[in-house]
Design a protein around this motif. Sequence first.
Motif, PDB file in Angstrom:
ATOM      1  N   PHE A 172       1.012  -1.149  -0.116  1.00  0.00           N
ATOM      2  CA  PHE A 172      -0.013   0.005  -0.077  1.00  0.00           C
ATOM      3  C   PHE A 172       0.747   1.118  -0.027  1.00  0.00           C
ATOM      4  N   MET A 173       0.369   2.419  -0.582  1.00  0.00           N
ATOM      5  CA  MET A 173       1.233   3.430  -0.663  1.00  0.00           C
ATOM      6  C   MET A 173       1.354   3.964   0.856  1.00  0.00           C
ATOM      7  N   HIS A 174       2.623   4.424   1.233  1.00  0.00           N
ATOM      8  CA  HIS A 174       3.079   5.124   2.428  1.00  0.00           C
ATOM      9  C   HIS A 174       2.829   4.207   3.403  1.00  0.00           C
ATOM     10  N   ARG A 175       2.860   2.713   3.103  1.00  0.00           N
ATOM     11  CA  ARG A 175       2.998   1.973   4.186  1.00  0.00           C
ATOM     12  C   ARG A 175       4.112   0.918   4.205  1.00  0.00           C
ATOM     13  N   SER A 176       4.111  -0.109   5.087  1.00  0.00           N
ATOM     14  CA  SER A 176       5.209  -1.121   5.005  1.00  0.00           C
ATOM     15  C   SER A 176       5.583  -1.558   3.783  1.00  0.00           C
ATOM     16  N   GLU A 177       6.715  -1.876   3.459  1.00  0.00           N
ATOM     17  CA  GLU A 177       7.008  -2.704   1.953  1.00  0.00           C
ATOM     18  C   GLU A 177       7.128  -4.156   2.393  1.00  0.00           C
ATOM     19  N   HIS A 178       7.288  -4.529   3.567  1.00  0.00           N
ATOM     20  CA  HIS A 178       7.474  -5.760   3.922  1.00  0.00           C
ATOM     21  C   HIS A 178       5.854  -6.585   3.929  1.00  0.00           C
ATOM     22  N   ILE A 179       5.478  -6.801   2.991  1.00  0.00           N
ATOM     23  CA  ILE A 179       3.930  -7.085   2.795  1.00  0.00           C
ATOM     24  C   ILE A 179       3.797  -8.549   3.046  1.00  0.00           C
ATOM     25  N   ASP A 180       4.854  -9.530   3.428  1.00  0.00           N
ATOM     26  CA  ASP A 180       4.634 -10.762   3.698  1.00  0.00           C
ATOM     27  C   ASP A 180       5.406 -11.196   4.963  1.00  0.00           C
ATOM     28  N   ALA A 181       5.911 -10.409   5.535  1.00  0.00           N
ATOM     29  CA  ALA A 181       6.847 -10.587   6.922  1.00  0.00           C
ATOM     30  C   ALA A 181       5.968 -11.327   7.716  1.00  0.00           C
TER      31      ALA A 181
END
Length: 149
Positions: A70-79
């Motif tokens: 999502f924009m302006h949110r975490s890039e670690h989407i599968d952590a």
Amino acid sequence: MGYSGGPLKNAKEHTIYLSEFAKLHLEALLGLSDDEVWLFPAARKDGPVSSKSITKQIYDRQGAANGTPFMHRSEHIDALTLPGGRWTPHDLRRTGATLMGELGVHGDVIEKCLNHLEQNKIKRTYQQVHYPVSGDRLPSIQTLKKTSA
């Protein structure tokens, strides 16, 4: 270690006894925080981050629908993705209670750990059992500690 934040759902203070293992890791996490008191400080005010924000942060790390953060949110989407699907912080409470029950911890002790009030008003009034606690020797925590060693 006791809860020292705002009022709880049942308006009663809830003391949480931690094992040495838990204390060690919470102190390490606090060392990573920019705050001296809160593990998860709020970004725009003094105090802790809201529970809704924690739920959103966990959701954001359990796989984006289109595989794009999502924009302006975490890039670690599968952590925090698990094979069984999405989960919430409340699922952790349920899992802990279930594990304690499977280990033979008495139901009243589990309810105390969850800071639940007795629903039966008469029982709540007349049966005010207080389980003995010495330091971090809460029976349910000790049982969990033994099985995880």
